[in-house]
Design an enzyme around this catalytic site. Structure first.
Site, PDB file in Angstrom:
ATOM      1  N   LYS A  13      -2.001 -25.617  35.664  1.00  0.00           N
ATOM      2  CA  LYS A  13      -1.001 -24.576  35.936  1.00  0.00           C
ATOM      3  C   LYS A  13      -0.508 -24.627  37.383  1.00  0.00           C
ATOM      4  O   LYS A  13       0.690 -24.643  37.643  1.00  0.00           O
ATOM      5  CB  LYS A  13      -1.591 -23.172  35.643  1.00  0.00           C
ATOM      6  CG  LYS A  13      -2.077 -22.989  34.226  1.00  0.00           C
ATOM      7  CD  LYS A  13      -2.653 -21.596  33.996  1.00  0.00           C
ATOM      8  CE  LYS A  13      -3.911 -21.299  34.794  1.00  0.00           C
ATOM      9  NZ  LYS A  13      -5.095 -22.117  34.427  1.00  0.00           N
ATOM     10  N   ARG A  88      -3.887 -12.698  31.598  1.00  0.00           N
ATOM     11  CA  ARG A  88      -5.056 -13.360  31.013  1.00  0.00           C
ATOM     12  C   ARG A  88      -5.690 -12.506  29.937  1.00  0.00           C
ATOM     13  O   ARG A  88      -6.685 -12.923  29.335  1.00  0.00           O
ATOM     14  CB  ARG A  88      -6.101 -13.615  32.107  1.00  0.00           C
ATOM     15  CG  ARG A  88      -6.042 -15.006  32.716  1.00  0.00           C
ATOM     16  CD  ARG A  88      -7.042 -15.044  33.868  1.00  0.00           C
ATOM     17  NE  ARG A  88      -7.641 -16.312  34.089  1.00  0.00           N
ATOM     18  CZ  ARG A  88      -7.235 -17.211  34.993  1.00  0.00           C
ATOM     19  NH1 ARG A  88      -6.185 -16.969  35.730  1.00  0.00           N
ATOM     20  NH2 ARG A  88      -7.875 -18.335  35.161  1.00  0.00           N
ATOM     21  N   ARG A 127     -11.544 -31.277  41.012  1.00  0.00           N
ATOM     22  CA  ARG A 127     -10.404 -30.684  41.743  1.00  0.00           C
ATOM     23  C   ARG A 127     -10.730 -30.534  43.231  1.00  0.00           C
ATOM     24  O   ARG A 127     -11.823 -30.120  43.601  1.00  0.00           O
ATOM     25  CB  ARG A 127     -10.090 -29.300  41.155  1.00  0.00           C
ATOM     26  CG  ARG A 127      -9.101 -28.505  42.002  1.00  0.00           C
ATOM     27  CD  ARG A 127      -8.441 -27.384  41.261  1.00  0.00           C
ATOM     28  NE  ARG A 127      -9.331 -26.518  40.521  1.00  0.00           N
ATOM     29  CZ  ARG A 127      -8.909 -25.628  39.612  1.00  0.00           C
ATOM     30  NH1 ARG A 127      -7.617 -25.484  39.375  1.00  0.00           N
ATOM     31  NH2 ARG A 127      -9.777 -24.892  38.962  1.00  0.00           N
ATOM     32  N   ARG A 160     -13.473 -25.693  45.270  1.00  0.00           N
ATOM     33  CA  ARG A 160     -13.665 -24.270  45.000  1.00  0.00           C
ATOM     34  C   ARG A 160     -15.101 -23.999  44.548  1.00  0.00           C
ATOM     35  O   ARG A 160     -15.665 -24.776  43.781  1.00  0.00           O
ATOM     36  CB  ARG A 160     -12.711 -23.810  43.895  1.00  0.00           C
ATOM     37  CG  ARG A 160     -11.387 -23.313  44.426  1.00  0.00           C
ATOM     38  CD  ARG A 160     -10.369 -23.121  43.354  1.00  0.00           C
ATOM     39  NE  ARG A 160     -10.816 -22.374  42.183  1.00  0.00           N
ATOM     40  CZ  ARG A 160     -10.038 -22.097  41.130  1.00  0.00           C
ATOM     41  NH1 ARG A 160      -8.784 -22.502  41.121  1.00  0.00           N
ATOM     42  NH2 ARG A 160     -10.507 -21.416  40.113  1.00  0.00           N
ATOM     43  N   ARG A 171     -16.124 -19.649  32.323  1.00  0.00           N
ATOM     44  CA  ARG A 171     -14.667 -19.437  32.376  1.00  0.00           C
ATOM     45  C   ARG A 171     -14.018 -19.856  31.064  1.00  0.00           C
ATOM     46  O   ARG A 171     -13.074 -19.212  30.593  1.00  0.00           O
ATOM     47  CB  ARG A 171     -14.061 -20.223  33.553  1.00  0.00           C
ATOM     48  CG  ARG A 171     -14.382 -19.562  34.898  1.00  0.00           C
ATOM     49  CD  ARG A 171     -14.315 -20.526  36.059  1.00  0.00           C
ATOM     50  NE  ARG A 171     -12.998 -21.080  36.283  1.00  0.00           N
ATOM     51  CZ  ARG A 171     -12.765 -22.146  37.056  1.00  0.00           C
ATOM     52  NH1 ARG A 171     -13.769 -22.777  37.648  1.00  0.00           N
ATOM     53  NH2 ARG A 171     -11.535 -22.583  37.214  1.00  0.00           N
TER      54      ARG A 171
HETATM   55  P1  ADP Z   1      -5.087 -24.733  37.012  1.00  0.00           P
HETATM   56  O1  ADP Z   1      -4.156 -24.129  38.032  1.00  0.00           O
HETATM   57  O2  ADP Z   1      -4.591 -24.618  35.600  1.00  0.00           O
HETATM   58  O3  ADP Z   1      -6.497 -24.235  37.153  1.00  0.00           O
HETATM   59  P2  ADP Z   1      -4.747 -27.247  38.533  1.00  0.00           P
HETATM   60  O4  ADP Z   1      -3.273 -27.418  38.593  1.00  0.00           O
HETATM   61  O5  ADP Z   1      -5.431 -26.831  39.767  1.00  0.00           O
HETATM   62  O6  ADP Z   1      -5.140 -26.296  37.283  1.00  0.00           O
HETATM   63  O7  ADP Z   1      -5.354 -28.629  37.986  1.00  0.00           O
HETATM   64  C1  ADP Z   1      -6.764 -28.781  37.786  1.00  0.00           C
HETATM   65  C2  ADP Z   1      -7.165 -30.206  38.191  1.00  0.00           C
HETATM   66  O8  ADP Z   1      -6.633 -31.135  37.243  1.00  0.00           O
HETATM   67  C3  ADP Z   1      -6.617 -30.616  39.546  1.00  0.00           C
HETATM   68  O9  ADP Z   1      -7.585 -31.398  40.193  1.00  0.00           O
HETATM   69  C4  ADP Z   1      -5.362 -31.440  39.216  1.00  0.00           C
HETATM   70  O10 ADP Z   1      -5.101 -32.438  40.194  1.00  0.00           O
HETATM   71  C5  ADP Z   1      -5.754 -32.068  37.876  1.00  0.00           C
HETATM   72  N1  ADP Z   1      -4.613 -32.238  36.961  1.00  0.00           N
HETATM   73  C6  ADP Z   1      -3.553 -31.421  36.769  1.00  0.00           C
HETATM   74  N2  ADP Z   1      -2.713 -31.897  35.828  1.00  0.00           N
HETATM   75  C7  ADP Z   1      -3.279 -33.060  35.388  1.00  0.00           C
HETATM   76  C8  ADP Z   1      -2.886 -34.048  34.423  1.00  0.00           C
HETATM   77  N3  ADP Z   1      -1.762 -33.914  33.695  1.00  0.00           N
HETATM   78  N4  ADP Z   1      -3.702 -35.104  34.242  1.00  0.00           N
HETATM   79  C9  ADP Z   1      -4.851 -35.232  34.971  1.00  0.00           C
HETATM   80  N5  ADP Z   1      -5.258 -34.348  35.887  1.00  0.00           N
HETATM   81  C10 ADP Z   1      -4.491 -33.269  36.111  1.00  0.00           C
HETATM   82  P1  ADP Z   2      -8.304 -21.347  36.934  1.00  0.00           P
HETATM   83  O1  ADP Z   2      -7.005 -21.260  36.235  1.00  0.00           O
HETATM   84  O2  ADP Z   2      -8.634 -22.697  37.424  1.00  0.00           O
HETATM   85  O3  ADP Z   2      -9.425 -20.737  36.120  1.00  0.00           O
HETATM   86  P2  ADP Z   2      -7.555 -19.227  38.872  1.00  0.00           P
HETATM   87  O4  ADP Z   2      -7.389 -19.567  40.284  1.00  0.00           O
HETATM   88  O5  ADP Z   2      -6.364 -18.864  38.069  1.00  0.00           O
HETATM   89  O6  ADP Z   2      -8.326 -20.464  38.239  1.00  0.00           O
HETATM   90  O7  ADP Z   2      -8.601 -18.037  38.725  1.00  0.00           O
HETATM   91  C1  ADP Z   2      -9.846 -18.034  39.409  1.00  0.00           C
HETATM   92  C2  ADP Z   2     -10.591 -16.737  39.100  1.00  0.00           C
HETATM   93  O8  ADP Z   2      -9.843 -15.614  39.597  1.00  0.00           O
HETATM   94  C3  ADP Z   2     -10.799 -16.433  37.623  1.00  0.00           C
HETATM   95  O9  ADP Z   2     -11.956 -17.073  37.102  1.00  0.00           O
HETATM   96  C4  ADP Z   2     -10.945 -14.905  37.661  1.00  0.00           C
HETATM   97  O10 ADP Z   2     -12.215 -14.514  38.121  1.00  0.00           O
HETATM   98  C5  ADP Z   2      -9.914 -14.511  38.717  1.00  0.00           C
HETATM   99  N1  ADP Z   2      -8.586 -14.275  38.122  1.00  0.00           N
HETATM  100  C6  ADP Z   2      -7.453 -14.993  38.339  1.00  0.00           C
HETATM  101  N2  ADP Z   2      -6.422 -14.495  37.644  1.00  0.00           N
HETATM  102  C7  ADP Z   2      -6.894 -13.424  36.947  1.00  0.00           C
HETATM  103  C8  ADP Z   2      -6.323 -12.502  36.022  1.00  0.00           C
HETATM  104  N3  ADP Z   2      -5.039 -12.586  35.649  1.00  0.00           N
HETATM  105  N4  ADP Z   2      -7.131 -11.547  35.514  1.00  0.00           N
HETATM  106  C9  ADP Z   2      -8.418 -11.444  35.872  1.00  0.00           C
HETATM  107  N5  ADP Z   2      -9.026 -12.283  36.716  1.00  0.00           N
HETATM  108  C10 ADP Z   2      -8.283 -13.276  37.272  1.00  0.00           C
END
Ligand code: ADP
Ligand code: ADP
Ligand code: ZN
Length: 217
Positions: A13, A88, A127, A160, A171
């Protein structure tokens, strides 16, 4: 253009929201980034969020909805926004509908980056994020040119605290129980499009842009 970028933890995302920001010139609103900033600053909000984030639980809806409502009222959102990681829960989605209708706005699209569960732990654990500019890398799938150094700004890369296999398992089960139901929610509203997130990063971005090119500004 009012967008939601959905998907399970570590689906991509943030990575793709950053591309869409450049392309469409609207802000990315990441609740996760907002919570991490608050934890770092040690604010009241940060104190409320820290425990939940550490275990992989969700921050309570009323806290999360409150920060999103405030953020969406800022002038830079007047031409649109990309919500990344919000909503979420169904309660958050209902609250968002209310916030938008109260300000005479509506959602244009809900894009779901689909990645199967078995790929997500590897994505999260590998990541790396730049401390300075927030750029996201992956040790295997999108490495920086020099180990632990950001290509964009030379900043130091970090991992992270919640990007470990144990917290990720939690998660993912939270996602299944609380967030997956939003797929049906937005399908019913006729706003839902799924993108295959297993493709290379550039191709996923391309698919997202293709879908959005049919959305009117
Ligand atoms: P989110 O915001 O959904 O948690 P991120 O954008 O931070 O996810 O991506 C999670 C990890 O996966 C990062 O290390 C990113 O570089 C990697 N990633 C994102 N898109 C892809 C893809 N299409 N193929 C492989 N790795 C990816
Ligand atoms: P990812 O998509 O990789 O799980 P985020 O950075 O979106 O990571 O979220 C990290 C953490 O922040 C989540 O595990 C949760 O604890 C909190 N969080 C983020 N967005 C929300 C949301 N919309 N509602 C509740 N908790 C959230
Ligand atoms: Zn950087």
């Amino acid at each position: 253009m009012q967008l939601i970028l959905m998907g399970p933890p570590a689906a991509g995302k943030g990575t793709h929201a950053a591309e869409l920001v450049k392309k469409f010139n609207i802000p990315q609103i990441s609740t996760g980034d907002m919570f991490r900033a608050a934890v770092k600053e040690g604010t009241e909000l940060g104190k409320k969020a820290a425990e939940c984030m550490k275990s992989g639980a969700l921050v309570p809806d009323e806290v999360t909805v409150g920060i999103v409502k405030e953020r969406l009222a800022k002038p830079d959102c007047s031409n649109g926004f990309i919500l990344d990681g919000f909503p979420r829960t169904v309660e958050q989605a209902d609250a968002l509908e209310k916030i938008l209708s109260d300000s005479g706005k509506k959602l244009d699209k809900v894009l779901n980056i689909h990645v199967p569960a078995e790929d997500l732990i590897e994505r999260a654990v590998g990541r790396r994020i730049c401390k300075t500019c927030g750029a996201t890398y992956h040790v295997k799938f999108n490495p920086s040119k020099k180990d632990s150094v950001c290509d964009n700004c030379g900043g130091e890369l970090y991992q992270r605290a919640d990007d470990n296999a144990d917290t990720m398992k939690n998660r993912l089960s939270v996602y299944e129980a609380s967030t997956r139901p939003l797929i049906e929610y937005y399908k019913k509203l006729g706003k839902y499009t799924e993108i295959d997130g297993r493709q290379p990063i550039g191709k996923v971005t391309e698919d997202l842009v293709k879908v959005l090119s049919s959305v009117k500004n």
